[in-house]
Design an enzyme around this catalytic site. Structure first.
Site, PDB file in Angstrom:
ATOM      1  N   TYR A  18      10.567  -5.137  -3.542  1.00  0.00           N
ATOM      2  CA  TYR A  18      11.155  -5.889  -2.649  1.00  0.00           C
ATOM      3  C   TYR A  18      10.820  -5.717  -1.148  1.00  0.00           C
ATOM      4  O   TYR A  18      10.744  -4.563  -0.735  1.00  0.00           O
ATOM      5  CB  TYR A  18      12.825  -5.829  -2.922  1.00  0.00           C
ATOM      6  CG  TYR A  18      13.689  -6.609  -1.897  1.00  0.00           C
ATOM      7  CD1 TYR A  18      13.215  -7.770  -1.564  1.00  0.00           C
ATOM      8  CD2 TYR A  18      15.006  -6.103  -1.616  1.00  0.00           C
ATOM      9  CE1 TYR A  18      14.123  -8.526  -0.926  1.00  0.00           C
ATOM     10  CE2 TYR A  18      15.685  -6.820  -0.865  1.00  0.00           C
ATOM     11  CZ  TYR A  18      15.254  -8.329  -0.608  1.00  0.00           C
ATOM     12  OH  TYR A  18      16.291  -8.939   0.195  1.00  0.00           O
ATOM     13  N   CYS A  19      10.431  -6.991  -0.782  1.00  0.00           N
ATOM     14  CA  CYS A  19      10.068  -7.001   0.791  1.00  0.00           C
ATOM     15  C   CYS A  19       9.000  -5.874   0.934  1.00  0.00           C
ATOM     16  O   CYS A  19       7.801  -5.884   0.199  1.00  0.00           O
ATOM     17  CB  CYS A  19      11.064  -6.672   1.455  1.00  0.00           C
ATOM     18  SG  CYS A  19      11.014  -6.915   3.384  1.00  0.00           S
ATOM     19  N   LEU A  20       9.169  -5.037   2.039  1.00  0.00           N
ATOM     20  CA  LEU A  20       8.076  -4.010   2.390  1.00  0.00           C
ATOM     21  C   LEU A  20       7.820  -3.048   1.128  1.00  0.00           C
ATOM     22  O   LEU A  20       6.441  -2.856   0.706  1.00  0.00           O
ATOM     23  CB  LEU A  20       8.507  -3.019   3.252  1.00  0.00           C
ATOM     24  CG  LEU A  20       8.977  -3.471   4.747  1.00  0.00           C
ATOM     25  CD1 LEU A  20       9.049  -2.250   5.583  1.00  0.00           C
ATOM     26  CD2 LEU A  20       7.703  -4.316   5.228  1.00  0.00           C
ATOM     27  N   LEU A  37       9.249  -9.230  -5.064  1.00  0.00           N
ATOM     28  CA  LEU A  37      10.675 -10.118  -4.343  1.00  0.00           C
ATOM     29  C   LEU A  37      10.468 -10.306  -3.049  1.00  0.00           C
ATOM     30  O   LEU A  37      10.523  -9.191  -2.213  1.00  0.00           O
ATOM     31  CB  LEU A  37      11.951  -9.536  -4.798  1.00  0.00           C
ATOM     32  CG  LEU A  37      11.846  -8.941  -6.216  1.00  0.00           C
ATOM     33  CD1 LEU A  37      13.261  -8.114  -6.591  1.00  0.00           C
ATOM     34  CD2 LEU A  37      12.077 -10.072  -7.031  1.00  0.00           C
TER      35      LEU A  37
END
Length: 588
Positions: free
Chosen positions: A320-322, A348
């Site tokens: 997710y993200c980073l 994501l």
């Protein structure tokens, strides 16, 4: 295969030495950054001078702006006369679709209709004045347009009691009680800010009590992470476990909020064995933790522990993200080294190409980044308030000014929910890691262009061969969906499924099936298919009502084996240490 040490040990690289003169310069710039809230004065001055000289050397643009100013004044005067005779007269300018400040019917009464129409025309003129100038660098143009918009949003008539009809109406109806209540709320928020406390109501969402309550065990701990294995809730589970790699910019439990809002609980209930990385909140002593430390101590160690708990089973990686960017780096490294422990990869709201990373790029150029690095160098970490301020500016109308109006002027304080409480539970970023991340990925785009090195050798996303499921969100201000869509240009795997869901960076991902307000689009690209650009993809892909979670879970199940008895919690080498959510998530 090297087995990670289950005991806690420091692997941080030695701190780089600097001479006295350099240290003095960096401390001076870091002190200045505290006064400017991290904004580089030289970057601002260069942007303004570039714009000013471009305007000065463009007499045609000056004439166009003068003509547009007169045209807008004439339009406003004609409309004012028409609306005086017809209260239902169509406005001369409509707000942008995402601008919700003037939707209340009260704004259509005189003189408020004249006030907000005049403001929108002025806003449009400034957009014309800061864009379309020959010779103005694209970065400066974007930064200037963004800055002008922020200043205009600050002086919007919606932000002041005497020019906001909603505030005036409520003040008259309550005898000023709304302003008294708003003042009390302001003083409470101010006091909490000074004392370093969370927002009112955050105490109701303590991890392990109201959020992050899915049953599980911490089965591994090192300097940087705890690895949580969640207890099965079905008699049988798919043999391939799921490893979730959250972003370390916030606490992990955004994907395990309250029980009816938890992606982890949803997956466990569908027969998946789920592991989650919980990152430790770094301090100034962790200043030299680098991006590769996060890869090794985070994902690589976790895969080794999972291999002991689920022998022989490849892992569904979810980032997710980073965390998704780090998962892509790890997946590329594993592909380069012929490591086949991944069954699939789900990204994501995660970027692998940062050339179109949205307005966040406005805070990242050489001068601004050097200024930020000096701040982090002095502190050892990037403080939570500094990061929160940048993200709030990206959506200032929603996150700053709307709150000012609702909480302090209307007195309508919205109670905290689980997602809002999580958002206030921020973490810090080590100096070295964050500098490497911003320079190598955001500024130089090394991963997408084949220059990003792991253990001295480049890695590339095109080496990844496992199926990829990528999720973008329509209103993402951190990872714009057209940027996440670029995985189609980088990956060379046999199958890429891209899903675009409604909502923003957080709300779009936290999308339980019980929330019927959402919709999504999904399509799969197979090896040999021609590339489809994002706009064409958007036109061709039908919209489906509801949450995207079931569609993704069906994809996971289709890429998994037949259910079997669940594995034990932990293993002989990595026995359970604590109950979930563990210790690190509770660290401040």
């Amino acid at each position: 295969m090297i087995k990670p040490d289950p005991s806690i040990s420091s692997t941080s690289p030695p701190r780089a030495e600097t001479n006295l003169e350099e240290s003095t310069d960096r401390l001076m710039r870091a002190s200045l950054a505290r006064l400017t809230y991290g904004v580089s004065p030289s970057a601002v001055v260069l942007t303004y001078v570039d714009w000013l000289t471009s305007v000065a050397m463009s007499p045609g643009k000056q004439a166009t702006l003068a003509r547009k100013a007169m045209d807008k004044q004439l339009r406003l005067a004609i409309w004012a006369g028409r609306s005086a005779l017809d209260a239902e007269a169509a406005p001369c300018i409509e707000p942008l679709p995402q601008d919700r400040r003037f939707r209340d019917p009260a704004w259509h009464r005189f003189p408020y209709n004249l006030i907000y129409q005049s403001f929108l025309l002025q806003q449009q003129w400034w957009c014309n004045a800061t864009t379309g100038l020959a010779g103005l660098s694209p970065h400066h143009e974007q930064a200037l347009e963004f800055g002008a918009r922020q200043l205009l949003d600050m002086v919007s008539p919606a932000n002041f009691p005497l020019t906001n009809p909603r505030v005036l109406d409520k003040t008259l109806a309550t005898g000023g009680a709304n302003l008294i209540k708003g003042a009390e709320q302001f003083l409470d928020d101010w006091q909490r800010q000074l004392l370093g406390q969370g927002p009112a109501g955050a105490e109701q969402f303590v991890p392990g009590q109201a959020v992050a309550v899915t049953p599980g065990k911490v089965i591994y701990r090192n300097d940087l992470i705890e690895l949580i294995q969640y207890a099965p809730s079905t008699d049988e589970v798919h043999p391939e476990p799921v490893l979730i790699v959250p972003a370390w910019i916030m606490k992990y439990y955004i994907l395990d909020l309250s029980p009816d809002n938890s992606l982890v609980r949803y997956l466990v209930g569908k027969g998946h064995t789920v592991f989650m990385i919980s990152w430790r909140n770094p301090t100034g002593e962790d200043r030299d933790l680098g991006l590769d430390d996060y890869r090794r101590l985070g994902i690589t160690d976790s895969l080794t522990v999972i291999e002991a708990a689920c022998p022989g089973a490849p892992v569904h990686g979810v980032g997710y993200c980073l965390g998704g960017t780090l998962l892509a780096i790890t997946g590329a490294t594993m592909a380069r080294d012929r490591d086949h422990r991944l069954a699939s990869m789900t990204l994501l709201a995660a970027q692998t190409d940062f050339r179109e990373a949205g307005e966040l790029m406005l805070f990242i150029d050489d001068k601004q980044l050097s200024f930020l690095e000096d701040t982090m160098w002095a502190q050892g970490v990037l403080d939570t308030k500094q990061m929160a301020g940048a993200f709030q500016l990206l959506r200032s109308n929603d996150l700053i000014w709307s709150r000012l109006i609702n909480d302090y002027l209307l007195g309508d304080h919205r109670p905290l929910n689980d997602l809002m409480a999580w958002n206030a539970d921020a973490t810090r970023m080590p100096y070295r890691m964050h500098s490497e991340y911003l320079r190598q990925l955001f500024l130089d785009n090394d991963l997408a262009e084949g220059r990003f090195k792991v253990e001295g050798r480049p890695v590339t996303v095109s080496d990844i061969r496992v199926p990829i499921f990528a999720v973008g969100t329509e209103r993402d201000h951190v990872a714009p969906w057209r940027s996440t869509y670029k995985i189609h240009l980088l990956a060379d795997t046999q199958e890429i499924t891209f899903l675009l869901t409604s909502g923003g960076h957080n709300v779009g991902i936290v999308c339980p099936p019980t929330d019927t307000r959402h919709h999504f689009r999904m399509a799969t690209t197979s090896e040999g298919d021609a590339y489809v650009d994002p706009e064409t993809w958007l036109e061709r892909t039908p919209e489906t009502a509801g949450s995207w979670w079931p569609a993704w879970q069906e994809w996971l199940a289709a890429h998994s084996g037949d259910p079997q008895a669940p594995p034990s919690m932990g293993s002989d080498d990595y026995p359970p240490l604590d109950d979930a959510p563990g210790r690190y998530v509770l660290m401040e």
